[in-house]
Design an enzyme around this catalytic site. Structure first.
Site, PDB file in Angstrom:
ATOM      1  N   ALA A  90       0.840  -1.205   0.000  1.00  0.00           N
ATOM      2  CA  ALA A  90       0.000   0.000   0.000  1.00  0.00           C
ATOM      3  C   ALA A  90       0.872   1.252   0.000  1.00  0.00           C
ATOM      4  O   ALA A  90       0.584   2.227  -0.707  1.00  0.00           O
ATOM      5  CB  ALA A  90      -0.914   0.002   1.229  1.00  0.00           C
ATOM      6  N   ALA A  91       1.967   1.205   0.748  1.00  0.00           N
ATOM      7  CA  ALA A  91       2.855   2.375   0.835  1.00  0.00           C
ATOM      8  C   ALA A  91       3.499   2.668  -0.522  1.00  0.00           C
ATOM      9  O   ALA A  91       3.674   3.836  -0.889  1.00  0.00           O
ATOM     10  CB  ALA A  91       3.914   2.153   1.910  1.00  0.00           C
ATOM     11  N   ASP A 132      -5.310  -0.844   4.437  1.00  0.00           N
ATOM     12  CA  ASP A 132      -3.876  -0.539   4.347  1.00  0.00           C
ATOM     13  C   ASP A 132      -3.645   0.790   3.617  1.00  0.00           C
ATOM     14  O   ASP A 132      -2.913   1.659   4.101  1.00  0.00           O
ATOM     15  CB  ASP A 132      -3.118  -1.650   3.598  1.00  0.00           C
ATOM     16  CG  ASP A 132      -3.039  -2.939   4.401  1.00  0.00           C
ATOM     17  OD1 ASP A 132      -3.781  -3.054   5.394  1.00  0.00           O
ATOM     18  OD2 ASP A 132      -2.244  -3.824   4.034  1.00  0.00           O
TER      19      ASP A 132
HETATM   20  C1  MEV Z   1      -3.974  -6.945   5.681  1.00  0.00           C
HETATM   21  O1  MEV Z   1      -3.150  -5.897   6.129  1.00  0.00           O
HETATM   22  C2  MEV Z   1      -5.268  -6.916   6.426  1.00  0.00           C
HETATM   23  C3  MEV Z   1      -6.260  -7.992   6.037  1.00  0.00           C
HETATM   24  O2  MEV Z   1      -7.411  -7.764   6.829  1.00  0.00           O
HETATM   25  C4  MEV Z   1      -6.604  -7.940   4.561  1.00  0.00           C
HETATM   26  C5  MEV Z   1      -7.368  -6.673   4.182  1.00  0.00           C
HETATM   27  O3  MEV Z   1      -8.044  -6.081   5.024  1.00  0.00           O
HETATM   28  O4  MEV Z   1      -7.296  -6.319   3.002  1.00  0.00           O
HETATM   29  C6  MEV Z   1      -5.743  -9.388   6.355  1.00  0.00           C
END
Ligand code: MEV
Length: 293
Positions: A90-91, A132
């Site tokens: 994401a970053a 994220d």
């Molecule tokens: C990933 O950082 C977090 C999860 O809940 C996946 C998502 O929310 O996209 C596992």
């Protein structure tokens, strides 16, 4: 040339269940981030990140949405561990979108940057909830529900320890495993989902009151659920055990699991240091980080 940041994130409560519409609480991390600078180029050139088979299609998907073509030389600089549950993908997407906005005088708002980064995130995770990229774009501590506007939580800084197993976890795989489990065992999953919802409700109040003891207990409860849905590992459990032995008020894995990192809540900064030293002595990476604004 101006640098453009995308922060790492830490999920405090609600990972995986957030994919199914339950709110989650997370924060952006001040000291961990990716920057991107763009340079004109005749060919695609990516420097500083090494998942190019995912990164280039992710970046291209953002360009398509902006009616841009490229190619670019994109120079990334990142101190976010990869496949560690801290939102490195994401970053990358956020910093690239910010750099594009600057490079082409697009004046994109954070809202638009977040939407575009979410498109890119799909190449990293398949079906991301969006938590994220939202944390990476806006920073702070947020309560996030998939497909809804997020809420900022005004909380006092938390003495948190982040410790990494060094095992690489695949978010895509973990999310798929949980989906399978949910399909095979819908009633049990429903029960756990209800418990997760209750944890979030209590966490909201505990944050308001800055009640560290309760926040810690709720983190432990959340970890039990993450264990039940099969995303914890022996090494994650080991790090949690060390942190708890050294006085952590609560500890849980953070992010998708299957490897990656834990987050432990210490009583104060001094206690956090004791936990960090104990974890480091066992050969793992551990650090203190505060939330990004
Ligand atoms: C990933 O950082 C977090 C999860 O809940 C996946 C998502 O929310 O996209 C596992």
């Amino acid at each position: 040339m101006k640098e453009h940041k995308g922060y790492a994130k830490l999920i405090l409560f609600g990972e995986h269940f957030v994919v199914y519409g339950i709110p989650a609480i997370g924060m952006a991390l001040k000291d961990l981030y990716t920057t991107c600078t763009l340079h004109p180029s005749d060919i695609w050139e990516i420097q500083g990140v090494n998942q190019s088979e995912v990164v280039i299609p992710a970046l291209q998907s953002i360009l398509v949405k902006l009616n841009l073509i490229g190619p670019y030389k994109a120079v990334f600089n990142s101190n976010i561990p990869v496949s560690a549950g801290l939102g490195s993908g994401a970053a990358i997407c956020v910093s690239f979108t910010r750099a594009l906005s600057y490079h082409h005088f697009l004046k994109l708002t954070d809202k638009r940057i977040n939407e575009l980064a979410h498109e890119g995130e799909k190449f990293f995770h398949g079906n991301p909830s969006g938590i994220d990229n939202t944390l990476s774009t806006f920073g702070g501590v947020l309560e996030f529900t998939k497909g809804k506007p997020f809420t900022s939580l005004e909380i006092e800084p938390l003495p948190l320890v982040i410790a990494c197993t060094g095992e690489k976890g695949s978010t895509k795989q973990m999310v798929a495993n949980v989906k399978n489990l949910k399909e095979k065992n819908p009633e049990k999953f429903q029960e756990w989902t209800k418990e997760m919802e209750e944890i979030i409700e209590s966490a909201r109040i505990a944050f308001e009151q800055h009640n560290l003891k309760t926040i810690g207990k709720l983190m432990d409860k959340n970890q039990e659920l993450l264990y039940n849905i099969g995303v914890s590992t022996l090494e994650l459990e080991l790090l949690i055990e060390i942190a708890k032995d050294k006085g952590a008020l609560g500890a849980k894995l953070t992010g998708a699991g299957g490897g990656g990192c834990i987050v432990a809540l210490a009583k104060d900064k001094e206690s956090a240091n004791t936990i960090i030293q104990a974890i480091k002595q066992k050969g793992f990476q551990a650090f203190y980080s505060e939330q990004a604004l």
